[in-house]
Design an enzyme around this catalytic site. Sequence first.
Site, PDB file in Angstrom:
ATOM      1  N   ASP A  82       0.826  -1.203   0.000  1.00  9.83           N
ATOM      2  CA  ASP A  82       0.000   0.000   0.000  1.00  9.83           C
ATOM      3  C   ASP A  82       0.866   1.262   0.000  1.00  9.83           C
ATOM      4  O   ASP A  82       1.918   1.316   0.655  1.00  9.83           O
ATOM      5  CB  ASP A  82      -0.895  -0.021   1.240  1.00  9.83           C
ATOM      6  CG  ASP A  82      -2.043   0.963   1.167  1.00  9.83           C
ATOM      7  OD1 ASP A  82      -2.433   1.343   0.048  1.00  9.83           O
ATOM      8  OD2 ASP A  82      -2.574   1.338   2.234  1.00  9.83           O
ATOM      9  N   GLY A 181      -7.257   7.518   8.340  1.00  8.92           N
ATOM     10  CA  GLY A 181      -7.489   7.711   9.762  1.00  8.92           C
ATOM     11  C   GLY A 181      -8.974   7.694  10.079  1.00  8.92           C
ATOM     12  O   GLY A 181      -9.802   7.319   9.254  1.00  8.92           O
TER      13      GLY A 181
END
Length: 288
Positions: A82, A181
């Site tokens: 990623d 997040g």
Amino acid sequence: MPLVSSTSLLEAARAGGYGIGAFNVHTLEMLQAVVDAAEETGSPLILQSTVGTVKHLGPDYIAAAATVAANRSRVPIALHLDHCTDFATIVQCIRAGYTSVMIDASMLPFEENVRLTKQVVEVARAAGVNVEAELGKVGGVEDDIVVAEHEALMADPQECADFVERTGVHTLAPAIGTAHGIYKGEPKIDFDRIRRIAEIVSVPLVLHGGSGIPEEQVKRCVSLGMAKMNIATEIRIVFSDAIKAVFADNPQENDPRKYMIPAKKAVKEAAIEKMRMVGCIGKAGDLR
């Protein structure tokens, strides 16, 4: 079965109108937990590691653990790198056995993003490895990549189409209003932008910042063409919270198995919920 490229999994997901959960794992226990979730629900799975985790554990260790899991599994599993900005790290991971990689050159000018992405596609093609790229900037923090809210830029639909055509990239993560997040408020996703991109881009689209997006918004994103949803922060939190709970009850506990078992259970439950949300439960049977 052996690890598979995520290309065929994501193409099937987009054609079938569902998404596939892609989970960032940082420990063997987290990896086992999401694999157990996929096994129990019959879901195709994408395991992911960040560059930070690759540096922490080593790509060969991660690939070896993922390979063992895949060989034991009845569901198709891909292993993805990623948000990588470094070409050498991408090559290292491909050599270690990763079946999918992301080149994130979204911070660079468009032409430079095209050049670097083409370079990665050329290397990955020989190994049958999926390549994901990003256009626009997804806000938030992902390892050492920090994008302030005011700097997050939405992807331009026509630019997305041009980018895919020029690079040959297999999957695209366009910035559409999500963030890495946990969200402080409800995310401001530009659904019309997703629709316009999906209308002119043939490859599967990737939804970054999947932790904490309300279910109805996730389902709408998937229905519009998002075939992969990345989940990182949310499973990291439930994993850590489960361990903290053990030590809150027994501060003297020193057997890792005693706190890893509830941590694995918490991650598995969270992963199943995300798999249900994106609609991939039971889809593994269609891919065998």
